[in-house]
Motif scaffolding. Sequence first.
Motif: not given
Length: 147
Positions: A1-6, A106-119, A138-142
């Motif tokens: 999956m695409n990675e955001l800058p740390t 990017l505030v957080s990233e957690e597993p969700k539904g086989g992907g990642k939920l980014r806040r 904003w919540l984005v499911l990857v």
Amino acid sequence: MNELPTGNEPLISEWITIDQPFVNRFADAILDHQFIHVDPERAKAEGPYGGTIAHGFLSLSLLTHFTRSAMPLPPPGVVEVNYGFDKIRFLTPVPVGSRLRGKFTLVSEEPKGGGKLRRFAVEVEIEGVQKPAVAAEWLVLVLEGGN
């Protein structure tokens, strides 16, 4: 999956100008023709802002556009889905003729539904104005293909 800058550095988009024809098209699309958005003469004479302003929802909806210049593109086979918003606030009116840009942290990233939920903490900034037009989470499911 695409990675955001740390790190906690925000990603910032390019500026766009909000002109009256753009506001009018948005008004047509959402069926909101309140004079403070679409009637420059009346808005100047009778409105509280000295002229027409963009709809708050126009400013919010531009976040999807702002991601194109602020964030890395997802790799092939990965899709990013709008999952929703928390804590949306419309803080400052956007006068027609203003320039806006998006800011994403990017505030957080957690597993969700086989992907990642980014806040993301997001802001829609108005050029030359300290307080943003919009602030939200904003919540984005990857998801990878097939999920």
